[in-house]
Design a protein around this motif. Structure first.
Motif, mmCIF file in Angstrom:
data_model
loop_
_atom_site.group_PDB
_atom_site.id
_atom_site.type_symbol
_atom_site.label_atom_id
_atom_site.label_comp_id
_atom_site.label_asym_id
_atom_site.label_seq_id
_atom_site.Cartn_x
_atom_site.Cartn_y
_atom_site.Cartn_z
ATOM 1 N N GLU A 100 31.091 31.242 27.772
ATOM 2 C CA GLU A 100 32.294 30.537 28.229
ATOM 3 C C GLU A 100 33.381 31.528 28.651
ATOM 4 O O GLU A 100 34.066 31.330 29.661
ATOM 5 N N GLU A 103 32.658 33.003 32.046
ATOM 6 C CA GLU A 103 32.939 32.060 33.127
ATOM 7 C C GLU A 103 34.443 31.836 33.302
ATOM 8 O O GLU A 103 34.936 31.707 34.424
ATOM 9 N N ALA A 104 35.178 31.793 32.208
ATOM 10 C CA ALA A 104 36.596 31.442 32.251
ATOM 11 C C ALA A 104 37.472 32.562 32.804
ATOM 12 O O ALA A 104 38.431 32.286 33.536
ATOM 13 N N PRO A 106 37.079 35.103 35.158
ATOM 14 C CA PRO A 106 37.259 35.181 36.614
ATOM 15 C C PRO A 106 37.837 33.894 37.217
ATOM 16 O O PRO A 106 38.606 33.944 38.184
ATOM 17 N N ARG A 107 37.497 32.756 36.643
ATOM 18 C CA ARG A 107 38.001 31.482 37.156
ATOM 19 C C ARG A 107 39.521 31.387 36.959
ATOM 20 O O ARG A 107 40.245 30.970 37.856
ATOM 21 N N GLU A 108 40.008 31.789 35.795
ATOM 22 C CA GLU A 108 41.421 31.623 35.458
ATOM 23 C C GLU A 108 42.289 32.827 35.816
ATOM 24 O O GLU A 108 43.474 32.674 36.081
ATOM 25 N N ASP A 111 39.391 37.748 40.224
ATOM 26 C CA ASP A 111 38.310 38.737 40.173
ATOM 27 C C ASP A 111 38.810 40.176 40.064
ATOM 28 O O ASP A 111 38.026 41.112 40.123
#
Length: 133
Positions: A100, A103-104, A106-108, A111
């Protein structure tokens, strides 16, 4: 694996300062390249703000999966699953938290931040340590 009564006994022994041998999963997390490259090019306030955003994102994920943060270490942290209160699925919880987090971030946070997350599992002697006078 521990029954609920065994888990309570281990937790009690640790709190009394006796220590206990138990299985746990340490999960270190760090920013890759942070210590040398990245902070030198930014104002100090932006470095601190970015680290705070990273920790505000990742610490709740650790907690949601039943782990706790043992310590913050510069641009990273050390989370622990399975101690001081043992759980039979602590390794699964650590892996779920790591996935988790991966995934979180780079999303939040975009990059521009690369993180490293490690997972290991094994038996340790767990104890509560405090200064003695």
């Amino acid at each position: 694996m521990f029954s609920s009564a065994q888990a309570d006994g281990v937790h009690s022994a640790i709190r009394r300062g006796c220590g206990a041998r138990m299985s746990l999963v340490p999960l270190p997390l760090t920013l890759l390249g942070f210590s040398y490259d990245w902070p030198a090019s930014l104002p100090p306030g932006e470095v601190v703000s970015t680290l705070n955003r990273l920790f505000e994102l990742t610490v709740p994920i650790v907690h949601e999966h039943g782990g706790h943060v043992d310590k913050f270490i510069g641009d990273g942290l050390l989370a622990v699953f399975g101690a001081p209160r043992p759980t039979p699925d602590h390794a699964d919880r650590a892996v779920a938290a790591a996935l988790e987090i991966c995934e979180a971030v780079p999303r939040e946070l975009g990059d521009k931040l690369a993180i490293g997350v490690g997972i290991n599992s094994g038996r340790v002697v767990s104890m509560v340590r405090w200064p003695r006078k």
